[in-house]
Design a protein around this motif. Structure first.
Motif, PDB file in Angstrom:
ATOM      1  N   PRO A 273       5.809   8.874  35.969  1.00 24.52           N
ATOM      2  CA  PRO A 273       4.763   8.701  36.980  1.00 24.52           C
ATOM      3  C   PRO A 273       5.157   7.788  38.137  1.00 24.52           C
ATOM      4  CG  PRO A 273       4.221   7.498  34.976  1.00 24.52           C
ATOM      5  CD  PRO A 273       5.447   8.286  34.677  1.00 24.52           C
TER       6      PRO A 273
ATOM      7  N   GLY B 254       8.818   5.980  32.200  1.00 23.85           N
ATOM      8  CA  GLY B 254      10.111   5.749  32.841  1.00 23.85           C
ATOM      9  C   GLY B 254      11.092   5.005  31.954  1.00 23.85           C
ATOM     10  N   MET B 255      10.577   4.226  30.992  1.00 26.04           N
ATOM     11  CA  MET B 255      11.451   3.406  30.176  1.00 26.04           C
ATOM     12  C   MET B 255      12.343   4.233  29.247  1.00 26.04           C
ATOM     13  SD  MET B 255      10.807   0.422  31.279  1.00 26.04           S
ATOM     14  CE  MET B 255      10.967  -1.080  30.331  1.00 26.04           C
TER      15      MET B 255
ATOM     16  N   LEU C 245       4.449  -3.732  30.202  1.00 24.19           N
ATOM     17  CA  LEU C 245       5.254  -2.520  30.031  1.00 24.19           C
ATOM     18  C   LEU C 245       6.618  -2.634  30.705  1.00 24.19           C
ATOM     19  CD1 LEU C 245       2.688   0.386  30.594  1.00 24.19           C
ATOM     20  CD2 LEU C 245       3.229  -0.882  28.506  1.00 24.19           C
TER      21      LEU C 245
HETATM   22  P1  AMP Z   1       9.854   3.030  39.737  1.00 19.92           P
HETATM   23  O1  AMP Z   1       8.782   2.997  40.763  1.00 19.92           O
HETATM   24  O2  AMP Z   1      10.930   4.016  39.971  1.00 19.92           O
HETATM   25  O3  AMP Z   1      10.389   1.671  39.473  1.00 19.92           O
HETATM   26  O4  AMP Z   1       9.134   3.520  38.412  1.00 19.92           O
HETATM   27  C1  AMP Z   1       7.789   3.305  38.163  1.00 19.92           C
HETATM   28  C2  AMP Z   1       7.590   2.849  36.745  1.00 19.92           C
HETATM   29  O5  AMP Z   1       6.196   2.693  36.506  1.00 19.92           O
HETATM   30  C3  AMP Z   1       8.114   3.834  35.708  1.00 19.92           C
HETATM   31  O6  AMP Z   1       8.780   3.152  34.668  1.00 19.92           O
HETATM   32  C4  AMP Z   1       6.836   4.466  35.198  1.00 19.92           C
HETATM   33  O7  AMP Z   1       7.000   4.945  33.902  1.00 19.92           O
HETATM   34  C5  AMP Z   1       5.820   3.341  35.321  1.00 19.92           C
HETATM   35  N1  AMP Z   1       4.463   3.858  35.490  1.00 19.92           N
HETATM   36  C6  AMP Z   1       3.910   4.354  36.608  1.00 19.92           C
HETATM   37  N2  AMP Z   1       2.645   4.788  36.393  1.00 19.92           N
HETATM   38  C7  AMP Z   1       2.379   4.560  35.088  1.00 19.92           C
HETATM   39  C8  AMP Z   1       1.261   4.805  34.243  1.00 19.92           C
HETATM   40  N3  AMP Z   1       0.164   5.393  34.690  1.00 19.92           N
HETATM   41  N4  AMP Z   1       1.364   4.421  32.950  1.00 19.92           N
HETATM   42  C9  AMP Z   1       2.479   3.829  32.488  1.00 19.92           C
HETATM   43  N5  AMP Z   1       3.588   3.581  33.237  1.00 19.92           N
HETATM   44  C10 AMP Z   1       3.544   3.948  34.518  1.00 19.92           C
END
Ligand code: AMP
Ligand code: MG
Length: 350
Positions: A71, A239-240, A202
């Motif tokens: 996301p 993303g993790m 998270l």
């Molecule tokens: P980045 O912007 O590339 O650093 O990645 C955004 C991070 O936010 C990623 O690890 C996503 O998995 C996490 N993320 C964004 N929206 C959500 C959500 N609704 N629930 C859990 N994690 C989120």
């Protein structure tokens, strides 16, 4: 800047260098018409698009080569926008916003229908953040829509912390990049999930865990921050689970007292190896390629330099990399997490 033929589309990437009203308006227009814009923030550069436009968000995934279920975070100019895009906003979200926005904190909240599933990777929750950068705040306000923006790197590469990094990854693939200078924080935002009780960390990032605990009390730390994600596991921040940036050469992170970790590395790193070390220990590694992480006691500087260190070693082509690592207090949790992920959690404790 160069143009790239991608299928039938040809994109000329405009580089905006000055924060004039005219440039802010032109950048906002890119967002409004569904285009892609590289935006400066205090954490890392983002790849922005209209968060309410599913088609524009699809193009973010395409430009990055990002998996569709990972996301996007949406960026807003202040906390009054929270209730436009989120359902049941708890009082704690406003307390956090009052303390830390604009700043490196993303809150996960239930989404409203107006936010497309394309933006949230199919989730019923959405990550929201107010970035601390005047250019990006001005662009969002001028566009009058929230801006969805993941980090502006090609998926699997380190996050960009200067406009030049972003040009390297995205030139010819997006409509514009706004150069707002080097990022002052240098690691991504801290992510806190407010849809559970107690709230859960998270992602460790630019806002230290201790600051969140001060405002929220108990905060759970998701295990994917300290341990590798197993095959088939579904972490709460999707993303993790993806392999993060790792240099081509194998990385070993050495934790523990600075003098001891430096001594360990001096004894184990072969000639020509890459060494990421605190400034104080540089002289201990003759014949190795050194990247200085900054003074041992200055974690803000280390956060600004960590992605640079990882980026640089691919250019120099070292056979192996050893890295000193700060302790977990304050920004150390985020810096250590980025180093350990790059090492595939190959960690030696001295
Ligand atoms: P980045 O912007 O590339 O650093 O990645 C955004 C991070 O936010 C990623 O690890 C996503 O998995 C996490 N993320 C964004 N929206 C959500 C959500 N609704 N629930 C859990 N994690 C989120
Ligand atoms: Mg990213």
């Amino acid at each position: 800047m160069k143009t790239e033929k991608k299928g039938s589309a040809v994109l000329k990437t405009i580089l905006f260098t000055e924060a004039t009203n005219e440039n802010i308006e032109a950048a906002a227009e890119i967002i409004r018409r569904g285009g892609l814009l590289g935006i400066p923030t205090e954490t890392v550069y983002g790849l922005g698009a209209d968060a309410l436009n599913a088609d524009a968000c699809r193009r973010i995934y395409e430009a990055k080569g990002r998996p569709q279920d990972n996301p996007l975070i949406i960026h807003v100019p202040d906390s009054t926008w929270l209730s436009r895009y989120c359902e049941n906003v708890p009082e704690s979200a406003y307390r956090l916003a009052d303390e830390f926005w604009p700043g490196p904190l993303t809150m996960i909240l239930p989404k409203k229908d107006v936010v497309p599933y394309r933006t949230t990777g199919g989730l019923d929750t959405v990550g929201v953040r107010c970035p601390n950068h005047p250019v990006t705040l001005a662009v969002i306000r001028a566009a009058s829509v929230p801006v969805a923006a993941p980090s502006g790197n090609t998926s699997g590469r380190p996050s960009p912390t200067t406009a030049a990094d972003m040009v390297e990854d995205m030139d010819g693939k997006i409509d514009g990049i706004f150069d707002g200078g080097a990022c002052s924080v240098g690691v991504e935002s801290t992510i806190i999930d407010l849809t559970c009780e107690p709230p859960r960390l998270l992602r460790a990032g630019g806002l230290p865990l201790e600051e969140l605990q001060r405002v929220l009390g108990t905060v759970l730390v998701d295990r994917c921050i300290t341990q590798p994600v197993a095959d088939g596991e579904h972490p709460r921040a999707p993303g993790m689970k993806y392999r993060h940036y790792a240099p081509k050469a194998p990385v070993t992170v050495v934790t523990g007292d600075g003098e001891k970790s430096a001594d360990y590395i001096a004894r184990h790193a072969q000639q020509g190896a890459g060494v990421i070390c605190f400034s104080e220990y540089r002289a201990l590694f003759p014949g190795r390629v050194i990247h200085d992480l900054g003074p041992e006691g200055d974690k803000s500087e280390q956060a600004r330099r960590v992605f640079d260190a990882l980026r640089e070693f691919d250019v120099t082509g070292v056979p192996e990399i050893y890295a000193q690592c700060p302790d977990d207090a304050g920004l150390g949790l985020a810096i250590g997490n980025r180093l350990k992920k790059a090492a595939g959690f190959h960690v030696v404790e001295v």
